[in-house]
Design an enzyme around this catalytic site. Structure first.
Site, PDB file in Angstrom:
ATOM      1  N   TYR A  53      11.965 -10.284 -18.069  1.00  0.00           N
ATOM      2  CA  TYR A  53      12.613 -10.195 -16.718  1.00  0.00           C
ATOM      3  C   TYR A  53      14.178 -11.028 -16.549  1.00  0.00           C
ATOM      4  O   TYR A  53      14.081 -11.663 -17.673  1.00  0.00           O
ATOM      5  CB  TYR A  53      11.704 -10.977 -15.796  1.00  0.00           C
ATOM      6  CG  TYR A  53      10.527 -10.280 -15.222  1.00  0.00           C
ATOM      7  CD1 TYR A  53      10.148  -8.908 -15.731  1.00  0.00           C
ATOM      8  CD2 TYR A  53       9.506 -10.859 -14.650  1.00  0.00           C
ATOM      9  CE1 TYR A  53       8.938  -8.293 -15.409  1.00  0.00           C
ATOM     10  CE2 TYR A  53       8.081 -10.397 -14.399  1.00  0.00           C
ATOM     11  CZ  TYR A  53       8.067  -8.962 -14.802  1.00  0.00           C
ATOM     12  OH  TYR A  53       6.888  -8.074 -14.406  1.00  0.00           O
ATOM     13  N   LEU A 239       2.492  -3.871  -2.592  1.00  0.00           N
ATOM     14  CA  LEU A 239       3.220  -3.228  -1.272  1.00  0.00           C
ATOM     15  C   LEU A 239       4.067  -1.929  -1.975  1.00  0.00           C
ATOM     16  O   LEU A 239       4.977  -1.590  -1.086  1.00  0.00           O
ATOM     17  CB  LEU A 239       4.326  -4.240  -0.971  1.00  0.00           C
ATOM     18  CG  LEU A 239       3.795  -5.496  -0.345  1.00  0.00           C
ATOM     19  CD1 LEU A 239       4.904  -6.606   0.099  1.00  0.00           C
ATOM     20  CD2 LEU A 239       2.832  -5.199   0.870  1.00  0.00           C
ATOM     21  N   GLY A 242       7.693  -1.917  -1.504  1.00  0.00           N
ATOM     22  CA  GLY A 242       8.571  -2.000  -0.389  1.00  0.00           C
ATOM     23  C   GLY A 242       8.075  -0.693   0.714  1.00  0.00           C
ATOM     24  O   GLY A 242       8.200  -0.764   1.527  1.00  0.00           O
ATOM     25  N   GLY A 246       7.201  -0.782   5.383  1.00  0.00           N
ATOM     26  CA  GLY A 246       7.495   0.247   6.312  1.00  0.00           C
ATOM     27  C   GLY A 246       9.061   0.090   5.974  1.00  0.00           C
ATOM     28  O   GLY A 246      10.009   0.875   7.034  1.00  0.00           O
TER      29      GLY A 246
END
Length: 348
Positions: A53, A239, A242, A246
């Site tokens: 990362y 999620l 993203g 929504g």
């Protein structure tokens, strides 16, 4: 914040984990440190990182930057003993980490020592292998998965035995407290568990695989293994990068968002995903629950031990996410989610 044990290790952590893969690219060091402080103040003491990362993009010149940022927080805050830190050893790669080597007895100690130096700590709480040498069906590779192209079983098992000997030594030295896998399978996990039993090394405590309303490969074989073998799922992308907030509905792309950087979203972006997102968003609206909160809390309702790993580019996003653990999902909502899953299975 609820607490959950990592496998059979006795290590208890918050049942939400702060993901850090944007630390050093989309999130600068000052904001990264603020995020760790905010999470800790909210009761989240579990951080996940990796030697490779930050991402978006992954670059050879930035490898290790996220660990360095976390290490600087450790040094500045003096709170290393208040957090549980997980990091990962990269598997074979396009030479962005080292010269692209496999995970082997020759790489594990050196790689861990590099992480310890960057993290400014004497030990890692959870040491994970980022993906298996033999390849996997993750990252949209399930559509053309070809296990017959893997090395012979004997070579795979010999590698596991040799690596486990090193893991045992590192655990005995106090440099790792627990061992986990990522992007692996039920077959791989069982063989790592067997290697640990034979060598007296650390058994697999966790599996970090992608898991969300849109990605539920884990529900079958791995879910069964997790339950019976006490392997805690660390669900990354809960999620769906993203989609399940929504933010990308109606083709909306915010500057600086992940989709603005990588439109394909790692193979996730398709009309089928947009259709599924609308269905799940409608369920959240129907029950008056924030879409992000519903998606995160749903992962905590699974019939196997699960901790969602969430990330936030900004502190404003993090503040919103930190409200999720207090949200209750009614049984009626969960029933509608199950129906939606049957109607929109595996959208990517």
């Amino acid at each position: 914040m609820n607490r959950i044990q990592l496998g059979r290790t006795g290590i208890e952590v918050s049942d939400y984990c702060l993901g850090t893969m944007t630390f050093g690219t989309q999130t600068n060091q000052a904001d990264s440190h603020t995020q760790i402080d905010m999470a800790l103040d909210a009761g989240i003491d579990f951080l996940d990182t990796a030697e490779m990362y930050p991402v978006n993009p992954v670059l050879a010149e930035t490898v290790g930057t996220t660990e360095t940022i976390i290490g600087n927080w450790n040094a500045r805050s003096g709170k290393r003993d208040q957090v549980v830190i997980a990091t990962k050893h990269s598997g074979p790669n396009g030479a962005f980490v080292r010269p692209g080597q496999d995970i082997s007895a020759a790489t594990v100690r050196e790689t861990l020592e590099g992480s310890l130096k960057r993290l400014q700590t004497d030990y890692v709480d959870l040491y994970q292998f980022h993906w298996p040498n033999r390849g996997s069906y993750h990252f949209r590779q399930c559509w053309d998965f070809a296990p017959d192209q893997q090395p012979h079983q004997s070579a795979i098992l010999d590698n596991m035995a040799e690596v486990m000997d090193v893991l045992k030594a590192l655990a005995d030295e106090g440099k790792i407290r627990a061992f986990g896998l990522s992007n692996d399978s039920a077959w791989g996990t069982m063989n790592w568990l067997n290697a640990a039993e034979k060598a007296g090394g650390p058994r697999v405590a966790t599996m970090q695989n992608e898991y969300s309303l849109l990605c539920r490969i884990y529900d079958t074989d791995m879910g069964e293994l997790s339950h019976h073998e006490d392997v805690t799922l660390l669900a990354f992308s809960p999620l769906a990068c993203g989609f399940l907030t929504g933010k990308y509905r109606h083709e909306s792309i915010t500057k600086g968002s992940r989709m603005s950087i990588s439109n394909g979203m790692g193979g996730r972006n398709s009309p089928r995903v947009a259709e599924a997102v609308e269905v799940y968003a409608a369920i959240a609206d129907k029950f008056g629950i924030d879409f992000t909160h519903m998606a995160l809390q749903w992962t905590r309702t699974r019939p196997f031990p699960t901790i969602p790993i969430f990330g936030a580019t900004t502190t404003e996003q993090l503040a919103h996410i930190l409200k999720a653990p207090s949200v209750e999902l009614p049984e009626e909502l969960l029933a509608e989610v199950s129906k939606a899953h049957r109607a929109h299975p595996m959208p990517y």
